[in-house]
Design a protein around this motif. Structure first.
Motif, PDB file in Angstrom:
ATOM      1  N   LEU A  76      42.082  26.434 114.744  1.00 53.61           N
ATOM      2  CA  LEU A  76      42.378  26.891 113.608  1.00 53.61           C
ATOM      3  C   LEU A  76      41.544  28.340 113.298  1.00 53.61           C
ATOM      4  O   LEU A  76      40.743  27.746 113.188  1.00 53.61           O
ATOM      5  N   LYS A  77      42.324  29.122 112.695  1.00 47.74           N
ATOM      6  CA  LYS A  77      41.932  30.080 111.942  1.00 47.74           C
ATOM      7  C   LYS A  77      42.320  30.190 110.896  1.00 47.74           C
ATOM      8  O   LYS A  77      43.455  30.026 110.460  1.00 47.74           O
ATOM      9  N   THR A  78      41.485  30.959 109.726  1.00 49.00           N
ATOM     10  CA  THR A  78      42.011  31.014 107.986  1.00 49.00           C
ATOM     11  C   THR A  78      40.785  32.182 107.934  1.00 49.00           C
ATOM     12  O   THR A  78      39.551  32.505 108.496  1.00 49.00           O
ATOM     13  N   HIS A  79      41.128  33.312 106.607  1.00 50.71           N
ATOM     14  CA  HIS A  79      40.478  33.838 105.977  1.00 50.71           C
ATOM     15  C   HIS A  79      40.171  33.851 104.316  1.00 50.71           C
ATOM     16  O   HIS A  79      39.468  34.390 103.673  1.00 50.71           O
ATOM     17  N   LEU A  80      40.981  32.520 103.934  1.00 56.65           N
ATOM     18  CA  LEU A  80      40.534  31.951 102.466  1.00 56.65           C
ATOM     19  C   LEU A  80      39.229  31.433 102.528  1.00 56.65           C
ATOM     20  O   LEU A  80      38.572  30.921 103.271  1.00 56.65           O
ATOM     21  N   PRO A  81      39.289  31.958 101.371  1.00 57.03           N
ATOM     22  CA  PRO A  81      37.976  31.465 100.694  1.00 57.03           C
ATOM     23  C   PRO A  81      38.415  30.549  99.946  1.00 57.03           C
ATOM     24  O   PRO A  81      38.908  29.412 100.048  1.00 57.03           O
ATOM     25  N   LEU A  82      37.415  29.608  99.556  1.00 60.44           N
ATOM     26  CA  LEU A  82      36.527  28.033  99.961  1.00 60.44           C
ATOM     27  C   LEU A  82      37.790  27.206  98.790  1.00 60.44           C
ATOM     28  O   LEU A  82      37.937  25.698  98.793  1.00 60.44           O
ATOM     29  N   TYR A 106      31.504  39.756  99.218  1.00 64.16           N
ATOM     30  CA  TYR A 106      30.294  39.121  98.614  1.00 64.16           C
ATOM     31  C   TYR A 106      30.563  38.212  98.587  1.00 64.16           C
ATOM     32  O   TYR A 106      30.126  36.320  98.670  1.00 64.16           O
ATOM     33  N   GLN A 107      31.659  37.623  97.774  1.00 65.82           N
ATOM     34  CA  GLN A 107      31.977  36.169  97.453  1.00 65.82           C
ATOM     35  C   GLN A 107      31.881  34.835  98.412  1.00 65.82           C
ATOM     36  O   GLN A 107      31.816  33.863  98.541  1.00 65.82           O
TER      37      GLN A 107
END
Length: 295
Positions: free
Chosen positions: A105-111, A173-174
């Motif tokens: 699976l792939k994602t760009h989501l922040p935590l 950065y985050q």
């Protein structure tokens, strides 16, 4: 994938303070019902940091370097993009239903927006971080060609948007810092794009071992060769040319543009670079993350 019906470049939508592509924001609620399988492997990156590269590498590892098997479908069908949603297209969650185990699976989501089940089940995560300057330039070009984004404006305007974290997925950065923090308590293989450029075989070997696979030397060499930027740029199952123009207009900029390190020097002015460096120093203060800005 069908033609996108709404070419209006809608504004970003804020979800828990994170700006997201309008359609992707609509999928976040659905992700709460995501059913995790124990052998799932998640690729996580900030956009334009080598996601497709690692997706292709992992698919080849799982198929023993068999090029034919890795030509079975476009990369976005082989490695579902969790939060993807667009008019007239299958969502990432729908694509996921058709993928047999072991799933990539792939994602760009922040935590803060990641489905909690992925963390609760302690599934393996491969995170790739790329230097902020090359990301900013690549993201600007991607914004121009991928019509689900708002209009990026001029490079100068976009750089300001990027530095203030008002681009899709928020602050670079985050993102890189919080995923590094997660790697201290969760099975995360934290890789650097620049290391992959310097010694792809060494980094591919790390990925292979991390997912519990073992491949002979000649297969590793084949994967290195087949996942080179040149090969992938020519491969319609990896280069996103199968996506309709209504979603991605390759005549504006190819999805796979240059794939180099240090290309930012061709875009940043001296003044922009000095201002970026000063801002970078403040935002990365106290971090032990080190990025090569050129090779």
């Amino acid at each position: 994938m069908e033609q996108i019906e709404d070419g209006s470049r809608p504004p970003l939508v804020s979800v828990k303070g994170i700006p997201l592509i309008k359609y992707f924001a609509e999928s976040i609620e659905l992700l709460k019902n995501f059913q995790v399988w124990p052998d799932d492997v998640l690729i996580s990156t900030y956009p334009k940091s080598g996601t497709t590269w690692v997706s292709e590498i992992l698919d080849m590892i799982y198929h023993g370097g068999d090029q034919e098997k890795c030509q079975r479908a476009p990369i976005y069908d082989r490695v579902p993009f969790l939060e993807f949603k667009a008019p007239g297209s299958r969502s990432g969650m729908e694509t996921l239903q058709e993928i047999p185990a072991p799933r990539i699976l792939k994602t760009h989501l922040p935590l803060s927006l990641l489905p909690q089940a992925l963390l609760d089940r302690k599934i393996k995560i491969i995170y790739v971080a790329r230097n902020a300057k090359d990301v900013a330039v690549s993201y600007f070009n991607f914004y121009k060609m991928a019509k689900v984004h708002p209009d990026p404006g001029t490079w100068e305007e976009f750089l300001e948007t990027f530095m203030t974290g008002k681009v899709a997925y928020g602050s670079w950065y985050q993102h890189v810092l919080e995923w590094q923090e997660l790697s201290k308590r969760h099975p995360v293989l934290y890789l650097f794009y620049e290391d992959m450029k310097k010694d792809p075989k060494r980094e591919i070997q790390k990925i292979t071992e991390f997912v519990g696979q073992s491949l002979p030397e000649d297969i590793l060499d084949r994967i290195v060769q087949q996942t080179s930027f040149k090969k992938m740029k020519e491969n319609p199952m990896a280069n996103y040319t199968t996506v309709p123009n209504g979603i991605m207009d390759h005549s504006i900029s190819p999805f796979m543009r240059k794939g180099t390190t240090g290309d930012w020097k061709n875009t940043f002015t001296v003044a922009q670079n000095e201002r970026f460096d000063a801002d970078y120093e403040k935002k990365m203060a106290g971090s032990d993350l080190h990025f090569d800005m050129e090779l």
